[in-house]
Design an enzyme around this catalytic site. Structure first.
Site, PDB file in Angstrom:
ATOM      1  CD  GLU A 177      -6.388 -14.491 -17.129  1.00  0.00           C
ATOM      2  OE1 GLU A 177      -5.675 -15.468 -16.918  1.00  0.00           O
ATOM      3  OE2 GLU A 177      -6.467 -13.902 -18.229  1.00  0.00           O
ATOM      4  CB  ALA A 214      -0.933  -0.012   1.202  1.00  0.00           C
ATOM      5  CE1 TYR A 243       7.906  -0.061  -5.285  1.00  0.00           C
ATOM      6  CE2 TYR A 243       5.778  -0.579  -6.279  1.00  0.00           C
ATOM      7  CZ  TYR A 243       7.146  -0.391  -6.392  1.00  0.00           C
ATOM      8  OH  TYR A 243       7.739  -0.533  -7.617  1.00  0.00           O
ATOM      9  CG  LEU A 302      -1.068  -6.798 -16.282  1.00  0.00           C
ATOM     10  CD1 LEU A 302      -1.815  -7.758 -15.357  1.00  0.00           C
ATOM     11  CD2 LEU A 302      -1.655  -6.848 -17.695  1.00  0.00           C
ATOM     12  CD  GLU A 349       2.255 -14.252 -11.271  1.00  0.00           C
ATOM     13  OE1 GLU A 349       2.380 -14.064 -12.501  1.00  0.00           O
ATOM     14  OE2 GLU A 349       2.453 -13.371 -10.415  1.00  0.00           O
ATOM     15  CE  LYS A 360      -1.755  -7.829 -11.226  1.00  0.00           C
ATOM     16  NZ  LYS A 360      -0.810  -8.121 -10.132  1.00  0.00           N
TER      17      LYS A 360
HETATM   18  P1  NAD Z   1       1.600  -6.165 -11.157  1.00  0.00           P
HETATM   19  O1  NAD Z   1       2.064  -7.299 -10.330  1.00  0.00           O
HETATM   20  O2  NAD Z   1       0.601  -5.286 -10.542  1.00  0.00           O
HETATM   21  O3  NAD Z   1       1.017  -6.718 -12.553  1.00  0.00           O
HETATM   22  C1  NAD Z   1       1.723  -7.386 -13.555  1.00  0.00           C
HETATM   23  C2  NAD Z   1       1.943  -8.833 -13.257  1.00  0.00           C
HETATM   24  O4  NAD Z   1       0.755  -9.515 -12.948  1.00  0.00           O
HETATM   25  C3  NAD Z   1       2.497  -9.633 -14.405  1.00  0.00           C
HETATM   26  O5  NAD Z   1       3.874  -9.468 -14.542  1.00  0.00           O
HETATM   27  C4  NAD Z   1       2.150 -11.044 -14.019  1.00  0.00           C
HETATM   28  O6  NAD Z   1       3.224 -11.606 -13.326  1.00  0.00           O
HETATM   29  C5  NAD Z   1       1.032 -10.890 -13.026  1.00  0.00           C
HETATM   30  N1  NAD Z   1      -0.178 -11.674 -13.288  1.00  0.00           N
HETATM   31  C6  NAD Z   1      -0.791 -12.452 -12.360  1.00  0.00           C
HETATM   32  N2  NAD Z   1      -1.855 -13.063 -12.865  1.00  0.00           N
HETATM   33  C7  NAD Z   1      -1.948 -12.688 -14.153  1.00  0.00           C
HETATM   34  C8  NAD Z   1      -2.864 -13.017 -15.185  1.00  0.00           C
HETATM   35  N3  NAD Z   1      -3.883 -13.840 -14.986  1.00  0.00           N
HETATM   36  N4  NAD Z   1      -2.667 -12.453 -16.391  1.00  0.00           N
HETATM   37  C9  NAD Z   1      -1.619 -11.600 -16.604  1.00  0.00           C
HETATM   38  N5  NAD Z   1      -0.715 -11.257 -15.650  1.00  0.00           N
HETATM   39  C10 NAD Z   1      -0.878 -11.797 -14.434  1.00  0.00           C
HETATM   40  O7  NAD Z   1       2.745  -5.276 -11.576  1.00  0.00           O
HETATM   41  P2  NAD Z   1       4.253  -5.343 -11.210  1.00  0.00           P
HETATM   42  O8  NAD Z   1       4.842  -4.184 -11.909  1.00  0.00           O
HETATM   43  O9  NAD Z   1       4.762  -6.678 -11.489  1.00  0.00           O
HETATM   44  O10 NAD Z   1       4.374  -5.161  -9.654  1.00  0.00           O
HETATM   45  C11 NAD Z   1       3.747  -4.211  -8.942  1.00  0.00           C
HETATM   46  C12 NAD Z   1       3.227  -4.872  -7.703  1.00  0.00           C
HETATM   47  O11 NAD Z   1       4.292  -5.293  -6.885  1.00  0.00           O
HETATM   48  C13 NAD Z   1       2.375  -3.931  -6.907  1.00  0.00           C
HETATM   49  O12 NAD Z   1       1.300  -4.639  -6.351  1.00  0.00           O
HETATM   50  C14 NAD Z   1       3.316  -3.461  -5.819  1.00  0.00           C
HETATM   51  O13 NAD Z   1       2.625  -3.162  -4.633  1.00  0.00           O
HETATM   52  C15 NAD Z   1       4.228  -4.635  -5.650  1.00  0.00           C
HETATM   53  N6  NAD Z   1       5.554  -4.164  -5.243  1.00  0.00           N
HETATM   54  C16 NAD Z   1       5.746  -3.902  -3.929  1.00  0.00           C
HETATM   55  C17 NAD Z   1       6.965  -3.428  -3.470  1.00  0.00           C
HETATM   56  C18 NAD Z   1       7.153  -3.175  -1.996  1.00  0.00           C
HETATM   57  O14 NAD Z   1       8.218  -2.693  -1.619  1.00  0.00           O
HETATM   58  N7  NAD Z   1       6.196  -3.474  -1.155  1.00  0.00           N
HETATM   59  C19 NAD Z   1       8.014  -3.202  -4.389  1.00  0.00           C
HETATM   60  C20 NAD Z   1       7.788  -3.468  -5.731  1.00  0.00           C
HETATM   61  C21 NAD Z   1       6.554  -3.951  -6.155  1.00  0.00           C
END
Ligand code: NAD
Length: 358
Positions: free
Chosen positions: A122, A40, A42, A89, A181, A124
Site C-alpha cells: 500500500e 535526503a 537527514y 518502519l 496518517e 506510504k
Molecule cells: P518513516 O516516516 O520513514 O516511517 C514510519 C511511518 O510511516 C509511520 O510512523 C507511519 O506514520 C508512516 N506510514 C505512512 N503510511 C503508512 C502505511 N500505509 N502503513 C504504515 N505506516 C505508514 O519513519 P519515521 O521514523 O517516522 O521518519 C523518518 C522520516 O522522516 C524520514 O523520511 C526522514 O527523512 C524524515 N525526517 C526528516 C527530518 C529532517 O530534518 N529533514 C527529521 C526527522 C525525520
C-alpha cells in the site's frame, strides 16, 4: 572520512556528534514542523550513523538515533501514553532489499521457500501518524506518535477532521484504537500557504489582536515547507479552532489496542475499519509473490504524481496476523513490515511538478 578508515576514537566522537545533530534536527522536524535540513541530508546522516554502528557495535550509544522513534512530545500538549507503542518502519531501497525482507521473514518463521506467504502492499502516506481511541464506539482520545511510547493529546483537534468519525458505524469492538496518517492534498497545501502569505489565517491573526492600538503588529509570516509539515503543523495547534480551518484528511491503515481484533489478516482489519466509517487507501493489494509486490510498487510509482497527495514509498506487511504476532518487533521496527522507498531523484521530480502546478 570513509567509515572503514575511522579509528575507534574518531568513530566514538562522530557517533556523539551525530546523536546530538540528529536529535536537534528531530526537534525542528517533529516539534516545530519546520525541518532544518532536507530529508535526503537527514537520511544520509542516519545511514552514516548506522554504518559506523555496524562497524563498531560496542560503541552504540544509549541515545543512539537508530534506537529512537520521533521525538519527545511537546510541552504545548498534555501527554498520552500509548497502550501499544507506535513505531517506525525499516526501509528497503531496492528490489533486492525487498527479496531480503521476504527471506528474513521466512527464515524467522521457519517457512519453506515453497510455503505460501501473503504480503500486502500500500502507499506510504507522507503525513503524520495518529492514534484514535474508541470506547463503546465513541472517540475518547487522539494522540500523535511522539517518541513512540508517549504522544501528544490532540483529541479536540482530531475531532474537527471530517475523515475522523466521532462514533463508529457498525459493530465495533468495545475498545479499539484506529491508527493512520493525517495528511494534506497538494491543492489544499498550496491554498493554505497562499492564505498564510496573505495573513488571513486564524493562526496569523492571533498576534494582531494582541498588538497595541495604533501600532502595526509584528506579524510573522509562516509558510510550510511541504504538505507533511503543513499537516503536522495544522493538527498540532493549541487552538482546535485553527485546526478546524485547515483541510486535513486521514487514512486508516493500522490499529493499536483492541478488545477484539476485527479480522484475521491485515486486509480484513483494514476492510473492517472502512466499515466503521474510515477512509482506507484504494491502492492496497495483497500478493503471494515478490514479483507481485514489485509490480504494484512500480504501478504506484508511475501513478505517484497523479495521486494529489505525497507518498514516499510503498509499505509491505505480512498479511496473516498470527504470523505478525510471531514475528514481533526489533528495536524501533515491526519485523513483519518494511517501507520500500522511492528514490530521491524521483522525489525531486514530483516536487518540481507540484511547484509548476502551483
Ligand atoms: P518513516 O516516516 O520513514 O516511517 C514510519 C511511518 O510511516 C509511520 O510512523 C507511519 O506514520 C508512516 N506510514 C505512512 N503510511 C503508512 C502505511 N500505509 N502503513 C504504515 N505506516 C505508514 O519513519 P519515521 O521514523 O517516522 O521518519 C523518518 C522520516 O522522516 C524520514 O523520511 C526522514 O527523512 C524524515 N525526517 C526528516 C527530518 C529532517 O530534518 N529533514 C527529521 C526527522 C525525520
Amino acid at each position: 572520512t570513509p567509515v572503514d578508515d575511522l579509528t575507534p576514537e574518531a568513530a566514538a566522537a562522530e557517533l556523539e556528534r551525530l546523536a546530538a545533530l540528529l536529535a536537534d534536527y528531530d526537534r525542528h522536524y517533529y516539534e516545530e514542523d519546520a525541518p532544518a535540513v532536507s530529508d535526503a541530508e537527514y537520511d544520509g546522516l542516519r545511514r552514516r550513523n548506522l554504518a559506523i554502528e555496524a562497524r563498531f557495535p560496542d560503541l552504540v550509544r544509549a541515545d543512539s538515533p537508530s534506537l529512537k522513534v520521533g521525538t519527545a512530545p511537546s510541552a504545548k500538549f498534555a501527554k498520552i501514553r500509548h497502550a501499544v507503542p507506535m513505531l517506525s518502519l525499516d526501509n528497503a531501497f531496492s528490489d533486492e532489499d525487498v527479496a531480503d525482507f521476504a527471506r528474513r521473514v521466512r527464515r524467522f518463521l521457519k517457512l519453506a521457500d515453497s510455503a505460501p506467504l501473503a504480503i500486502t502492499a500500500e502507499p506510504k502516506i507522507d503525513g503524520l501518524s495518529l492514534s484514535l481511541r474508541y470506547e463503546e464506539g465513541r472517540l475518547v482520545s487522539a494522540a500523535t506518535r511522539g517518541d513512540g511510547s508517549v504522544g501528544e493529546d490532540v483529541t479536540a483537534n482530531a475531532r474537527t477532521l471530517d475523515d475522523i468519525p466521532n462514533r463508529l458505524m457498525g459493530d465495533a469492538p468495545a475498545v479499539f484504537e484506529v491508527r493512520g496518517e493525517v495528511y494534506m492534498t497538494h491543492a489544499d497545501f498550496a491554498a493554505l500557504n497562499e492564505r498564510l502569505a496573505r495573513g488571513d489565517d486564524p493562526e496569523e491573526a492571533a498576534p494582531a489582536a494582541e498588538g497595541e492600538a495604533g501600532a502595526e503588529p509584528a506579524r510573522k509570516v509562516r509558510q510550510f515547507a511541504n504538505p507533511r509539515n503543513a499537516a503536522a503543523g495544522s493538527l498540532r495547534q493549541k487552538d482546535p479552532a485553527v485546526t478546524r480551518e485547515r483541510p486535513l484528511r486521514f487514512f486508516a491503515y493500522a490499529w493499536g489496542q483492541a478488545s477484539a481484533v476485527p479480522g484475521a489478516t491485515q486486509t480484513e482489519v483494514v476492510e473492517a475499519m472502512a466499515g466503521f466509517g474510515f477512509q482506507t487507501n484504494p491502492l492496497m493489494r495483497r500478493f503471494e509473490d515478490i514479483e507481485g509486490l514489485i509490480r504494484h510498487y512500480r504501478m504506484i510509482e508511475a501513478e505517484r504524481a497523479a495521486l494529489g497527495y505525497d507518498i514516499d514509498g510503498v509499505v509491505y506487511k505480512v498479511d496473516d496476523l498470527k504470523l505478525q504476532e510471531r514475528l514481533g518487533f526489533v528495536s524501533r521496527f515491526p519485523r513483519w513490515a518494511i517501507a520500500h522507498k522511492f528514490s530521491a531523484e524521483q522525489a525531486t521530480t514530483v516536487v518540481r511538478a507540484i511547484e509548476i502546478n502551483v
